[in-house]
Design an enzyme around this catalytic site. Structure first.
Site, PDB file in Angstrom:
ATOM      1  N   HIS A  26      23.680  14.870  31.775  1.00 31.58           N
ATOM      2  CA  HIS A  26      22.646  15.295  32.742  1.00 31.58           C
ATOM      3  C   HIS A  26      22.078  16.788  32.601  1.00 31.58           C
ATOM      4  CE1 HIS A  26      22.149  11.697  35.092  1.00 31.58           C
ATOM      5  NE2 HIS A  26      23.511  11.685  35.348  1.00 31.58           N
ATOM      6  N   GLU A  73      14.488  10.735  37.189  1.00 31.25           N
ATOM      7  CA  GLU A  73      15.725  11.264  37.128  1.00 31.25           C
ATOM      8  C   GLU A  73      16.127  11.359  35.632  1.00 31.25           C
ATOM      9  OE1 GLU A  73      20.386   9.375  37.540  1.00 31.25           O
ATOM     10  OE2 GLU A  73      18.726   8.542  38.694  1.00 31.25           O
ATOM     11  N   LYS A 123      15.145  -6.767  52.487  1.00 27.73           N
ATOM     12  CA  LYS A 123      15.310  -5.059  52.292  1.00 27.73           C
ATOM     13  C   LYS A 123      16.222  -4.506  53.179  1.00 27.73           C
ATOM     14  CE  LYS A 123       9.987  -5.360  52.005  1.00 27.73           C
ATOM     15  NZ  LYS A 123       8.830  -5.227  52.607  1.00 27.73           N
ATOM     16  N   ASP A 183       7.757  -4.939  45.059  1.00 29.11           N
ATOM     17  CA  ASP A 183       8.242  -4.248  46.317  1.00 29.11           C
ATOM     18  C   ASP A 183       9.384  -3.407  46.059  1.00 29.11           C
ATOM     19  OD1 ASP A 183       8.506  -3.779  48.847  1.00 29.11           O
ATOM     20  OD2 ASP A 183       7.954  -5.615  49.673  1.00 29.11           O
TER      21      ASP A 183
END
Length: 415
Positions: free
Chosen positions: A410, A108, A239, A314
């Site tokens: 951006h 990104e 998760k 993770d």
């Protein structure tokens, strides 16, 4: 030479059988001399089967032997992610003390630059204060009982000190470092969930507590007769975004804050403290509440994900990082108080992906690779660094939106 010819013949023969469907991908490792050969055969077979020609995934530097033992199955190569650095970031923690550079793996554009700007603002303000309020890992098996009467008897039995002592003995017999701290029953009709709470030291600990909890379920089945339906009943809960983790915590519960002088806000962040306060309130708090979000932040998951990927964590646990709560408040003299509260940050410095070479390098950069001199200290240090990094990211993005600079950044930085 004969040995090499034989290997090449075997690989070609195996490749043909894989393409023909006579040998599965998972069985290739049993038929070739080493892991690298298995990766090569599997990748070539996939090219033949799909008509794809791979040009890059075969290029990697980490040890495939190490990776295939604990990180990956059916390996065909590797995917590379650009790695940037933000900092220095001054941290005043209990475990992370001093200036740190943050390794951020991301695709990104503008993210690293944004975090870097937040680091600069924090450093100019005396640093980020960080504290860990809780450090636990949970696993919650689910049991089906005969009805509410037996369910009540079961939970009463579980709560007995003698029962807990026996469960603790069974659990801790499976691990050198893990400690069972508590268990809390949750009942729905004839279904009982037992949420076991562990200290896992420098490991994130999911595998550790799963194995320990399995030993407890065997004890429960033998002593009470309750049969587990599943070793994980989703009351853990991992998760997935969940209120229970936001309220009770899972992994590290960590908070970072700083006070940015009004002058620094104006000079470095190009806006006013009051404007940042208003943006945070109407975006992160009101907007998130109106949307029914469990996280009240601008982009905490961005920083968590970039650090997790760089440091062998993770990646699926980024979802817990997204439940961060960001606050900003103008205080005396017009200065800006900023904080991030991270209720559930599951991280470790041993196990999982932390053993891969590139991830080791990133952990070394922050002085947290491997176990700490005091068990658990390195994982706590990593959690403090991540929380401070999230604070930097939140400050910078809210400032960009307060100043109307988000879209421009951006465009200029490649998105």
């Amino acid at each position: 030479m004969q040995s090499q010819d034989k290997t090449e013949y075997n690989e070609k023969d195996i490749l043909q059988k894989v393409v023909a469907g006579k040998i599965s991908f998972r069985n290739i490792d049993k038929l070739v001399e080493n892991v690298d050969s298995a990766v090569h055969v599997r990748r070539n077979a996939l090219e033949e089967i799909t008509g794809t020609r791979f040009e890059e995934i075969q290029n990697y530097t980490f040890d495939a032997e190490v990776a295939t033992k604990r990180n990956i199955e059916n390996m065909i190569g590797a995917v590379q992610i650009p790695l940037g650095v933000a900092g220095p970031l001054k941290i005043n923690g209990e475990f992370a003390i001093g200036d740190f550079y943050l390794p951020l793996a991301t695709t990104e554009g503008a993210l690293v630059a944004s975090v870097n700007r937040g680091c600069s603002a924090i450093c100019s303000s005396g640093g980020a204060n960080v504290r860990i309020f809780q450090d636990v890992m949970t696993r919650a098996p689910v049991f089906k009982l005969d009805g509410v009467v037996q369910a009540k008897a079961f939970t009463d039995w579980v709560r007995r000190p003698g029962t807990f002592a026996q469960m603790k003995e069974k659990a801790e017999g499976t691990t050198r470092f893990g400690k069972l701290l508590a268990v809390e029953p949750y009942v729905t009709g004839d279904t009982v969930y037992l949420r076991f709470v562990f200290d896992t030291k420098d490991a994130m600990g999911m595998n550790m507590v799963t194995i320990a909890t399995e030993a407890i379920t065997h004890f429960i089945q033998d002593e009470f007769g309750a049969i587990p339906i599943s070793l994980s009943g989703n009351m853990c809960i991992d998760k997935k975004p969940a209120a229970i983790n936001t309220i009770l915590g899972r992994g590290k519960t960590v908070i970072a804050d700083t006070i940015i002088p009004e002058k620094i806000v104006e000079e470095k962040l190009k806006c006013k403290p009051k404007t940042m306060e208003d943006v945070n309130y109407r975006k992160n708090l009101l907007g998130s509440a109106r949307a029914g979000a469990l996280g009240f932040n601008a982009h905490a998951a961005n920083i968590v994900a970039a650090l997790f990927l760089a440091c062998g964590q993770d990646a699926a646990h980024v979802v817990e990082g997204s439940t961060t709560i960001t606050t900003m408040e103008v205080i005396k003299d017009g200065d800006l108080y900023c904080s991030v509260t991270m209720p559930a940050l599951p991280v470790g410095t041993v196990g999982g992906g932390t053993g891969l070479g590139t991830q080791k390098d990133c952990l070394k950069l922050m002085g947290v690779q491997g176990p700490g001199k005091i068990a658990g200290s390195n994982s706590k240090k990593l959690a403090e660094i991540i929380a401070a990094g999230v604070l930097a990211g939140e400050i910078s993005l809210i400032a960009a939106q307060a100043a109307g600079h988000l879209a421009r950044a951006h465009v200029e930085l490649g998105r």
